[in-house]
Design an enzyme around this catalytic site. Sequence first.
Site, PDB file in Angstrom:
ATOM      1  CG  ASP A  62     -70.095  24.575 -24.327  1.00 32.72           C
ATOM      2  OD1 ASP A  62     -69.355  24.334 -23.371  1.00 32.72           O
ATOM      3  OD2 ASP A  62     -70.835  25.576 -24.412  1.00 32.72           O
TER       4      ASP A  62
HETATM    5  N1  URA Z   1     -68.386  29.754 -23.800  1.00 37.69           N
HETATM    6  C1  URA Z   1     -69.394  28.861 -23.924  1.00 37.69           C
HETATM    7  O1  URA Z   1     -70.491  29.087 -23.487  1.00 37.69           O
HETATM    8  N2  URA Z   1     -69.132  27.700 -24.575  1.00 37.69           N
HETATM    9  C2  URA Z   1     -67.924  27.398 -25.128  1.00 37.69           C
HETATM   10  O2  URA Z   1     -67.754  26.342 -25.720  1.00 37.69           O
HETATM   11  C3  URA Z   1     -66.906  28.357 -24.981  1.00 37.69           C
HETATM   12  C4  URA Z   1     -67.165  29.524 -24.310  1.00 37.69           C
END
Ligand code: URA
Length: 246
Positions: free
Chosen positions: A113
């Site tokens: 993310d």
């Molecule tokens: N899980 C999440 O919620 N975000 C990420 O970036 C990776 C795994």
Amino acid sequence: MAKAPTTRIDRLLSSLGYGSRTDIARMARAGDIVLDGVRLRDVTRRIPLTPDLPACMVVDGAPLDPLPGLVVLLHKPLGMTCSHKEDGPLVYDILPARWQHRNPTISTVGRLDKQTSGLLLLTDDGDLLHRIISPKRHVQKTYRVTLARPLNGNEAALFAAGDLMLAGEDKPLAPAALDVVSDTEALLHITEGRYHQVRRMFAATGNHVEALHREKLGNLSLPDDLAPGDWTLLREDQIALIFQGG
Ligand code: URA
């Protein structure tokens, strides 16, 4: 020993993003392509595609870029995105601009993310990419999670059970392991890569993830001396660590 495949120099440089074949011919005429210390004029010449080629060829005053089959380990900083669909600067912008014109193209191995930092791989090797993200391989990803509220104590059992269903999904999560570091910090080891998985797992326990950082992929760790925004190319022995243990 099998002979290395050969390639035309203009085709190779063009596939590495140096420009069109016409651009490459122009660069050669200007003396900007040097092979084994000799200025190269005939860019239609075929040369063996050996791993040491980047050490023997100089283009525009710098060693030739890595050949196809590269794997980049990036310390993804906060605020950069892995997808063109999201707003904000892209992780690809961290790499040399020319690399965006390579063929085969470079892609992230899975996604983090925008507000997740840590270990992110990028590669132009489609087979390797699929081996890493394939659910069948069970490659373990380790995240350091900082929480808004103290853990309630039943998270480890809940995640290990293998029956936690995330909102809007019809298949339970695979078992995941949790190592508690403090009241509000833990290491979570998961083998899947569902959308916002870690944040949604903790949301399912009534908590909220404040900070998320990926530390490991299999047995490959983010090096301590790799600062956010820095990257390095992986060697074969480092790539092999991804598929080891966890
Ligand atoms: N899980 C999440 O919620 N975000 C990420 O970036 C990776 C795994």
